[in-house]
Write a protein that holds these residues in place. Structure first.
Motif, mmCIF file in Angstrom:
data_model
loop_
_atom_site.group_PDB
_atom_site.id
_atom_site.type_symbol
_atom_site.label_atom_id
_atom_site.label_comp_id
_atom_site.label_asym_id
_atom_site.label_seq_id
_atom_site.Cartn_x
_atom_site.Cartn_y
_atom_site.Cartn_z
ATOM 1 N N GLY A 145 34.288 26.803 -18.382
ATOM 2 C CA GLY A 145 34.950 27.629 -19.388
ATOM 3 C C GLY A 145 34.645 27.152 -20.796
ATOM 4 O O GLY A 145 34.389 27.953 -21.707
ATOM 5 N N ARG A 146 34.639 25.831 -20.973
ATOM 6 C CA ARG A 146 34.355 25.295 -22.311
ATOM 7 C C ARG A 146 32.907 25.556 -22.706
ATOM 8 O O ARG A 146 32.605 25.806 -23.874
ATOM 9 C CB ARG A 146 34.661 23.806 -22.357
ATOM 10 C CG ARG A 146 36.158 23.508 -22.381
ATOM 11 C CD ARG A 146 36.472 22.173 -21.735
ATOM 12 N NE ARG A 146 35.993 21.072 -22.555
ATOM 13 C CZ ARG A 146 35.849 19.826 -22.105
ATOM 14 N NH1 ARG A 146 36.140 19.540 -20.842
ATOM 15 N NH2 ARG A 146 35.418 18.884 -22.897
ATOM 16 N N ALA A 147 32.015 25.472 -21.739
ATOM 17 C CA ALA A 147 30.610 25.733 -22.039
ATOM 18 C C ALA A 147 30.416 27.183 -22.470
ATOM 19 O O ALA A 147 29.706 27.477 -23.439
ATOM 20 C CB ALA A 147 29.736 25.425 -20.826
ATOM 21 N N VAL A 148 31.067 28.083 -21.730
ATOM 22 C CA VAL A 148 30.915 29.503 -22.048
ATOM 23 C C VAL A 148 31.481 29.802 -23.430
ATOM 24 O O VAL A 148 30.829 30.424 -24.272
ATOM 25 C CB VAL A 148 31.599 30.352 -20.958
ATOM 26 C CG1 VAL A 148 31.691 31.789 -21.406
ATOM 27 C CG2 VAL A 148 30.843 30.229 -19.639
ATOM 28 N N SER A 149 32.709 29.314 -23.681
ATOM 29 C CA SER A 149 33.294 29.627 -24.988
ATOM 30 C C SER A 149 32.550 28.884 -26.092
ATOM 31 O O SER A 149 32.379 29.394 -27.189
ATOM 32 C CB SER A 149 34.785 29.308 -25.002
ATOM 33 O OG SER A 149 34.985 27.919 -24.965
ATOM 34 N N GLY A 150 32.075 27.697 -25.787
ATOM 35 C CA GLY A 150 31.319 26.945 -26.787
ATOM 36 C C GLY A 150 30.012 27.633 -27.157
ATOM 37 O O GLY A 150 29.603 27.633 -28.319
ATOM 38 N N LEU A 151 29.377 28.226 -26.177
ATOM 39 C CA LEU A 151 28.079 28.851 -26.470
ATOM 40 C C LEU A 151 28.231 30.026 -27.438
ATOM 41 O O LEU A 151 27.496 30.152 -28.414
ATOM 42 C CB LEU A 151 27.415 29.323 -25.170
ATOM 43 C CG LEU A 151 25.966 29.775 -25.338
ATOM 44 C CD1 LEU A 151 25.083 28.632 -25.792
ATOM 45 C CD2 LEU A 151 25.417 30.359 -24.033
ATOM 46 N N GLY A 152 29.233 30.875 -27.163
ATOM 47 C CA GLY A 152 29.411 32.056 -28.006
ATOM 48 C C GLY A 152 29.821 31.723 -29.431
ATOM 49 O O GLY A 152 29.509 32.457 -30.378
ATOM 50 N N LEU A 153 30.512 30.590 -29.580
ATOM 51 C CA LEU A 153 30.954 30.174 -30.918
ATOM 52 C C LEU A 153 29.782 30.036 -31.879
ATOM 53 O O LEU A 153 29.930 30.166 -33.095
ATOM 54 C CB LEU A 153 31.713 28.842 -30.801
ATOM 55 C CG LEU A 153 32.304 28.251 -32.075
ATOM 56 C CD1 LEU A 153 33.317 29.196 -32.706
ATOM 57 C CD2 LEU A 153 32.957 26.896 -31.800
ATOM 58 N N ASN A 154 28.614 29.780 -31.330
ATOM 59 C CA ASN A 154 27.434 29.658 -32.184
ATOM 60 C C ASN A 154 27.134 30.931 -32.963
ATOM 61 O O ASN A 154 26.388 30.903 -33.940
ATOM 62 C CB ASN A 154 26.222 29.263 -31.338
ATOM 63 C CG ASN A 154 26.293 27.818 -30.892
ATOM 64 O OD1 ASN A 154 26.270 26.926 -31.723
ATOM 65 N ND2 ASN A 154 26.432 27.594 -29.598
ATOM 66 N N GLY A 155 27.715 32.039 -32.511
ATOM 67 C CA GLY A 155 27.574 33.272 -33.280
ATOM 68 C C GLY A 155 28.044 33.101 -34.718
ATOM 69 O O GLY A 155 27.470 33.668 -35.654
ATOM 70 N N VAL A 156 29.097 32.300 -34.887
ATOM 71 C CA VAL A 156 29.619 32.072 -36.242
ATOM 72 C C VAL A 156 28.530 31.484 -37.136
ATOM 73 O O VAL A 156 28.279 31.972 -38.247
ATOM 74 C CB VAL A 156 30.838 31.113 -36.202
ATOM 75 C CG1 VAL A 156 31.295 30.793 -37.627
ATOM 76 C CG2 VAL A 156 31.964 31.704 -35.385
ATOM 77 N N TYR A 157 27.855 30.440 -36.650
ATOM 78 C CA TYR A 157 26.864 29.759 -37.489
ATOM 79 C C TYR A 157 25.594 30.583 -37.635
ATOM 80 O O TYR A 157 24.961 30.580 -38.683
ATOM 81 C CB TYR A 157 26.572 28.368 -36.903
ATOM 82 C CG TYR A 157 27.853 27.643 -36.613
ATOM 83 C CD1 TYR A 157 28.755 27.382 -37.645
ATOM 84 C CD2 TYR A 157 28.228 27.309 -35.319
ATOM 85 C CE1 TYR A 157 29.969 26.775 -37.388
ATOM 86 C CE2 TYR A 157 29.439 26.696 -35.062
ATOM 87 C CZ TYR A 157 30.305 26.439 -36.095
ATOM 88 O OH TYR A 157 31.507 25.844 -35.854
ATOM 89 N N LEU A 158 25.261 31.310 -36.575
ATOM 90 C CA LEU A 158 24.100 32.185 -36.689
ATOM 91 C C LEU A 158 24.338 33.242 -37.766
ATOM 92 O O LEU A 158 23.475 33.477 -38.624
ATOM 93 C CB LEU A 158 23.801 32.861 -35.349
ATOM 94 C CG LEU A 158 22.653 33.872 -35.424
ATOM 95 C CD1 LEU A 158 21.345 33.179 -35.804
ATOM 96 C CD2 LEU A 158 22.488 34.614 -34.100
ATOM 97 N N GLY A 159 25.510 33.854 -37.731
ATOM 98 C CA GLY A 159 25.817 34.884 -38.724
ATOM 99 C C GLY A 159 25.782 34.335 -40.141
ATOM 100 O O GLY A 159 25.236 34.951 -41.064
ATOM 101 N N MET A 160 26.343 33.142 -40.303
ATOM 102 C CA MET A 160 26.301 32.484 -41.618
ATOM 103 C C MET A 160 24.863 32.284 -42.083
ATOM 104 O O MET A 160 24.547 32.506 -43.250
ATOM 105 C CB MET A 160 26.929 31.092 -41.496
ATOM 106 C CG MET A 160 28.400 31.037 -41.755
ATOM 107 S SD MET A 160 28.881 29.275 -41.942
ATOM 108 C CE MET A 160 29.998 29.158 -40.561
ATOM 109 N N ALA A 161 24.034 31.820 -41.180
ATOM 110 C CA ALA A 161 22.639 31.551 -41.538
ATOM 111 C C ALA A 161 21.928 32.843 -41.909
ATOM 112 O O ALA A 161 21.172 32.897 -42.887
ATOM 113 C CB ALA A 161 21.925 30.854 -40.382
ATOM 114 N N GLU A 162 22.178 33.885 -41.145
ATOM 115 C CA GLU A 162 21.525 35.163 -41.434
ATOM 116 C C GLU A 162 21.949 35.688 -42.804
ATOM 117 O O GLU A 162 21.131 36.192 -43.567
ATOM 118 C CB GLU A 162 21.866 36.170 -40.334
ATOM 119 C CG GLU A 162 21.198 35.815 -39.004
ATOM 120 C CD GLU A 162 21.604 36.735 -37.856
ATOM 121 O OE1 GLU A 162 22.775 37.172 -37.820
ATOM 122 O OE2 GLU A 162 20.740 37.010 -36.998
#
Lengths: 420, 420, 420, 420
Positions: free
Chosen positions: A256-273
Motif C-alpha cells: 500500500g505504501r509503495a502504491v501511494s508513494g509512487l503516485g505522489l511523484n505526480g506532485v513533483y512531476l507537475g511542478m517540474a513541468e
C-alpha cells in the motif's frame, strides 16, 4: 499551459490512459488559471488553500476514484490518478499534495471494493465512504505521521470503551486537515495486555478532535499540513480495523505504501513541468531572450538539460506506473508474496529518488534561465524552489534516511539483509 | 544471468512485447555463455568477433526483423529489437554494436516493405534484400561516417558510368565490416553539374572494395569497426537511390536517425545490466562480501544508486520506445511533419544522454563495489568501462558536440532557432 | 607543455615553493618529452617503464628527498614532492606512481633523520639508506598490500632465526618492483606466542625473493605493480622494526598514511593537467576547432567545466599541502594526538575524493572536446581514461570502501564512532 | 559555533592571516549570538537588518579596511576581508552581503591610497572617505546594477550642470541601502555629444535620492537590497570620476570586479560552515541521532559528503585568495596586462562556481541529515536554503548567464574568442 499535441507526445509526457482519467484531467484543466492565481496568494499569506480545494471538490475531482454510479469519475488506474495530481500541481503543488493524500485513500478503498476481497465483508464500510465521497460530503485526511516516530512506532492509542474505542494522540503533517471531514489514522490499539496495529476513520466532528492550524513550512504553504490532536475521542467499533499484532512488520503493508508513494511523484512531476513552461515562456517573451539563447552556452545547455531531466522524470514514472497498473489490475490487495512487496517498495523508492532529483534539476535550471527575477519572493519559480524541497522529506519509506538501505537490501545481492 | 521473474518485473525491466521478439531473445539467451566466453578472448586479442557474429547469424538472430515467410523471426517492434540488442550486449557489447548496425537497416527495409510506400516501387530491391538476409546470405554494414566530416558533408562520391555508377571514398567506424556482405553507404552523387545526396548498397565483392581492418579502439574491440575503402567501385543503377538535392537538410531524414539512434541504447542498457549482475554476484560469493555490505555505508549507497541508475535507464528507454512504436506502427516512413521529426530526434538524443549517463554510473558503482580486482585488464568490468565510453561518441546526432544545441533548439522555446 | 607564466599563475597552479623543489622539477621537465614518448610504447606493450625510471634515477629525481650532502636535491616539503610527482604524471602516470611509492618512503626516512627522533637511534639504519638512495644504488618498493587483506590483517610473517628473521608471504600491487633494490614491507612478526606489527626492509637480492611480473592492469600498465613473493627470506635483525602489538590499531599510524596519501594526489593532478592541455592543443590545431568552439554550447561549457574542475583539484590540494607542511615542519613524526591523526587522515581522504572526482571530470571533458579520435586505443586520453580509474582503488584508507565511514566518523558529530 | 582548534585546522579552514584580521574577526565573534538571534526575526519579517548593521558599525567592523590611524582595523589582505565576511555570514548571510558590498569599496579605496597611484591625486577624495568610514560617519552602498541592463549598458546618466553634475536613474539590488550614507554608482556621463563611463559617490541626503524599500527576495531578506532612485540629483564635480569612453570594454575593469567577486564567496562559505555545524549539532543532541548515524548508510555518506564539500570550498577559496593577495600586495591597482585581467576574472568566476556548488551541497546534505524539521519556515537551514540560492544570481561576471562563456574564452584554447 494547456495540453501539448504533436511532437511533444513523443517526449514521454504522461497523458490519461482511460476516458475517466481524461475527464478528470479536463475538469482540472478548466480550473487551472483560477488555481494558479489562488496559489500565489495562499502561499504569500501562508494559509490553507481552502478555495482551491473546494473548487476541485465541487468539480468532482476529489471523487475521481469513486465509481461512476456512486457519483465519481471512476478512475481506476494509478497512472491516471498520478496524471491528475500532476496537473493540479502545475497550478498549485500544495493543493496537489492535499488532493493526493485524500485520493490515495479513496482510490485504495475503491480498489478493495472492486476486488470484493474479504476485508470488505467485515470491518470498514468502504462502500458507504465512497458513496459519501462521491456525494461531496466526505474529504479524507491521512493522519499517520507522528513527531519523532517512524512508521512502526506510534504513540496514538485506541482503548476499548463501551462497545467502541477511545482515541488519544497527536498527528503531524496532516495535509488537507482544515478541509477534512474525516481523519484516517494509524494507531496502536490495546485490548487488555495485547497490542495491535490498527487503522481508524475518525470524523472531524468527533468530540475531542482539534486542529492546531500550525502549518508553517518553507514550502507547500497552502497544503494545510498542521497537527491534529485526538483527546479522548470516542469511536464506534466499525470505525477501527485491526491490522495485525503490534511490532510485527508485515511486508504486505509495503504494498500500500509503495502504491501511494509512487503516485505522489505526480506532485513533483507537475511542478517540474510547470517550472519548465515558466522558464520557456519567460525566455520567449523576453526582449533579450532570443539573443541570450543564441549567444550564451550555459543557456543552451540549460534548456537541453531541462528537457533531459523532464524526460527522465516522465519516462521512469510512466514505465513504473505501467508496471504497477499491470499488477494492480490483475491482483487484489495484499495478495502478494513478501518478496514482491519488497520489490514494489524498492521500485517506488528508486523512482521517487529519480523524480525528486529530476524535478529539483528542472527547477534549478529554470531559475537560472529566468535569471535574478526568479529570486523575488513571490515568483512562481521561487515558490517551486521552496515547494520541491518537500520531496526530500516525503519519501514513501520511513524513516526517510533509511530509504537507501532499503533499496540496497531489496536488491538481489542483499535479500537476506532485510532484518528491519 | 538468466531472465528474472517475480519482483524484478516491477523494476521496469525491458522484456519482449511480441512473440517474435520473445523467440529471438530466447535464441540469444541460448548463446549467452558462448558469446560471453568469446567476448573475453576477442577483446583481449583485439580482433573482430567473427565466431560470435556467425553463431548469431546461424541462429537467425541477424534475420530477426525479416518477415517469417522470408526466413526471419518477423520482429516489428523497435522495442523488441532494442531488447534483443541489450541481451546480446550482456554477453558482448562489441557484437551488440555489430548486430545493431545491421539490424537497424534490415528493420527499416522491412518497415518500408510493410507499409508498401512508393519508395518500394522504384529504387531499392528491399524485398530481395530481406529475402537474402532471411536466407543468411546477406549481412549489412552501415558505412556512413567519414573522418572529419559530419553527417551532411561527405567526401564519398558516385559518378555515372555506363548505365551504373562508380563509387570512390573512405568510410570509418564501419562496424561488422569484416563479416559484411554489403556496405550501405551515404554519399554524394553527381550528374553533370548537379549534386545529390544518395544511398548505395555496395556488395563486398565489388571490385575496388577494400577493408583496412584497422580498428583498434579503447573499447568495443571486437566490433570490427575499421575503415572501408571504395576505389572506383562499379555499381548497377538500382543499387543507388537519390535522396534529394545536395546541401538540403531534409528534416525527414531525422526520423530514420532518431529511430535507429533510440534502439542503439540497447547496447548500453545491456552493458549496465550485466555490470550490475557481475557486481551483485561478486558480492554474493565473496567470503567477506556480506560483512562489507553490512558495515560500509558507501557499499550500501553504491548498491542503491546502481539500482536507481538502472531503473532510470530502463524506464526512460521503455517509455520512449513505447511512444516510438505507437507512432511507427501507425505511420509509414517519412510521413511526418518537420516539427514531428525534430521532436523525435530531440527525444532520441535526450534518452541517449540519460542512458549513457546511467550506464556509466552503473559501471562506475559496479567497479567500486567489486573493488581493485575489477581493475585487472581482463576483468569484465574493466572491459565494460572501456566499452561504455563509446556512448559519448556514438550519439545519434552529428556532430555529437552539437547534440545539446539540437535538443535546446527543438525545445518549445527555441523552435525558431532551427533555421541556422 | 612547459611551465605557464602570467595569468595562469593565478589559477592555483602548483609550483615548487623551495629551490630544491624547483631544481627537481626542472630535471623532470628536461626529460618530459622522452618520458611521454616511452609512456606510449610501454603502455601499448604493457611492460614496466624501466627506461623512464632509470632516466629519472640518473637525473637524481629518485633522490629528490635525500639531503644535498648525501647526493640528493634535499626536498623537504610535501608540497614540492607532490609537484614533482604531478610533473612526472604529465608524461607518464605509471612512472609517477612508481616514483611516488619510492619517494614517499625516502621522504619519510629523511624526515625522521631530520628530526633526530628516538626511532633513529635504534632500529632502522635510515641514514645509510638515504646515502644509498643519494648514491643511486637503492630504489624502494612499497610492498604492503596483500590480496583480500586490509591494512591491519596481513599474512606475511617474520619469525626469528639465528639472530635475524625469516620472511614468508606474498605482496601485490608492488609498484616499481621490477626496478626495486629493496622491498619495504609491513608484516606480522611472531616471537614465541607473541605477535607484533612490524616493518622490514628486504633487499631484492635476498634468497627467496621472487617477482611474478604479473601486472596486467586496465591502466597504469607501465607501473610494474605485480606480485612479489618472499619464500623463507633470511633477514638481519636491524632490517626489521617492531611497530607495536599485533591487532592494536594505533591511530598514530594514520599520520604516515595520511601524509603519503595526500601527496599521491599529485599523480591524478598531473594526469588532469595533461588531459586539459591535450584537449586544448587539439582544439587549437584542429581546422574546424575554432568554428566548433564558437558554435557548440557543450564545447564552451565543456572547456569551462574543465577549467573549474582543474582549479578545484589544484586549490584543494594546494591548501591541504600547505596545512600539512606547516604541521610537518613544526612537529616530529608521530608526535600527534590521536584526534589530530584522525583529522589528518580525514583531510587526506576528503582531498583524495575531491582530486579523484576532479581529475575524472577533466579527462571526461577532454575526451568529449577532442571527440571520437580520443577513443583510439593508443590516444593519450584513452590512456588517461584507463589510468585515472586507479584512483578509485588507491585510496589512502584501507579498505577503500570504508573511506566514507572514516570521514564520517572523524567528523565532529561522530568522533565517538571510531570504534575500529 | 566558536573557533575550532586542533585537527580542524588541517581542514583548510580559513583563519585570518594578519593581526588586524584577527582583531576584526574577534569583534564579529563577540556579536555572533546577537546577530544570529536578530537574523531570525529580520528574516521572518522581511525587514532590513538595521540593528545588526549598526552593531557591526559600532564595533568598527565596517571600518575593517580603514587604516588604523584613521580609526579602522587596517585589514589589507583580501583573505582576511573574506574571513570576516564568512564569520558574519555564519550568523546572518543578509548582513554579510550588506557588509561586503560596503567593505569591498572601502578596501579598494584604501588600496588605491596605499599605492598612492595617480588616481589618488585627482578625482576622488578617497582619503577623506576612509577617514569618514573610520569615524563611523560613512557607510557605502554599491548602486551599480540596473534592471534588464548588463554591466556595460547603463541607463543612469550624469549631465554637466553649474560646475557639477545632475544624476538621473534607478538602481536595483542596492544592498544595505537603508543604512547607506553614500551610494557609489556606475553611470553614463555625457558632455555634449561625447559619452563616458563614470563612477559617482552620491550622498544619501542629496536632494532627489529616494529609496523604494522594495526588497522582497526569496532569501537574503535582511540585506536591504531594494531600489534606489536618483531624480535630478545635483553632485559636485569631484564626486564623479570619468573611467573611459562609453562603450569601450576596458579589460582592466575586470580586475576590480574579480577582486570583489572573489571575496564575496565568503558569504557562501560562512553559510555552508554554519549549515554544517547546525546539522552536526542537531545529530549530536538528538536522542536517536547516534543510532541513526550508526545504522543509516545515507546518513554516514551524507556527513562525509558534507565534509568533502566543505573542504572543497575552503581549499579552493583559500588557494585563490593567497594567489590574489600575492598579486595585490605587489602590484598597484590597474597595473595589469589585459591577459592578466582576464585571468583574474576567470579564476574568480571558476572559484565562485566551486563555492556556490559546494555551499549548495552542504546545505542540501545538512537538511537531509536534520530531517523534516529543517523544512519549517523558520528553521536556520530553511533560511540557508533560501539565502544560498542568491549565489546563482550574484556571479561576478555580468550577465551571469555568460559566465561560462567567459571562462571558456579566457582558457588558453580560446584566447582569441574574446573579441566578440
Amino acid at each position: 499551459m494547456g495540453r501539448k499535441s504533436g511532437p511533444e507526445r513523443l517526449g514521454c509526457e504522461l497523458e490519461p490512459v482511460t476516458y475517466s482519467g481524461f475527464q478528470t484531467v479536463a475538469a482540472v484543466t478548466n480550473l487551472h488559471d483560477l488555481l494558479a492565481e489562488w496559489a500565489a496568494t495562499d502561499d504569500a499569506e501562508g494559509r490553507f488553500a481552502s478555495k482551491s480545494v473546494q473548487a476541485l471538490v465541487d468539480a468532482g475531482v476529489f471523487a475521481a476514484a469513486v465509481p461512476v454510479d456512486l457519483g465519481g469519475f471512476g478512475v481506476e488506474r494509478l497512472h491516471d490518478i498520478t496524471v491528475i495530481t500532476a496537473r493540479i500541481a502545475r497550478a498549485d503543488a500544495s493543493v496537489a499534495v492535499a488532493f493526493y493524500m485524500h485520493i490515495a485513500l479513496a482510490w485504495y478503498f475503491a480498489r478493495v471494493v472492486r476486488f470484493g476481497t474479504e476485508q470488505q465483508s467485515h470491518g470498514f464500510p468502504r462502500l458507504q465512504w465512497l458513496e459519501a465521497i462521491g456525494g461531496r460530503s466526505m474529504l479524507l485526511c491521512s493522519a499517520v505521521t507522528e513527531r519523532g516516530a517512524d512508521y512502526w512506532n506510534l504513540n496514538t492509542t485506541a482503548t476499548p470503551s463501551r462497545g467502541g474505542w477511545i482515541i488519544n494522540g497527536r498527528k503531524v503533517l496532516a495535509s488537507a486537515s482544515p478541509a477534512a471531514t474525516h481523519f484516517y489514522c494509524r494507531l496502536k490499539a490495546s485490548i487488555g495486555h495485547r497490542h495491535y496495529l490498527a487503522s481508524a476513520m475518525i470524523p472531524a466532528d468527533t468530540p475531542g478532535v482539534h486542529l492546531d492550524n500550525n502549518w508553517d513550512g518553507l514550502g507547500l504553504r497552502g497544503s494545510g499540513s498542521g497537527d491534529v490532536v485526538f483527546a479522548d475521542c470516542p469511536l464506534p467499533e466499525n470505525a477501527l480495523l485491526i491490522r495485525g499484532e503490534w511490532g510485527r512488520r508485515d511486508p504486505r503493508m509495503l504494498e500500500g505504501r509503495a502504491v501511494s508513494g509512487l503516485g505522489l511523484n505526480g506532485v513533483y512531476l507537475g511542478m517540474a513541468e510547470e517550472a519548465h513552461d515558466v522558464a520557456v515562456a519567460t525566455l520567449e517573451k523576453s526582449p533579450t531572450g532570443r539573443r541570450r539563447r543564441l549567444s550564451a552556452a550555459s543557456v543552451r545547455v540549460g534548456i537541453a538539460e531541462m528537457e533531459i531531466a523532464l524526460i527522465t522524470a516522465r519516462g521512469v514514472l510512466a514505465a513504473a506506473l505501467q508496471d504497477f497498473d499491470a499488477h494492480l489490475t490483475q491482483n487484489g490487495p495484499q495478495a502478494l508474496s513478501d518478496q514482491m512487496c519488497h520489490g514494489m517498495m524498492k521500485v517506488c523508492q528508486s523512482v521517487s529518488f529519480v523524480v525528486e532529483r529530476a524535478a529539483t534539476d528542472v527547477i534549478d535550471h529554470a531559475m537560472r534561465l529566468v535569471g535574478g527575477s526568479s529570486y523575488a519572493a513571490r515568483h512562481p519559480l521561487a515558490r517551486a524552489y521552496r515547494d520541491v524541497r518537500a520531496a526530500a522529506f516525503m519519501l514513501p519509506y520511513s524513516p526517510p534516511e533509511e530509504a537507501m538501505d532499503f533499496i540496497a537490501s531489496a536488491a538481489p545481492v542483499a535479500s537476506s539483509m532485510v532484518e528491519e
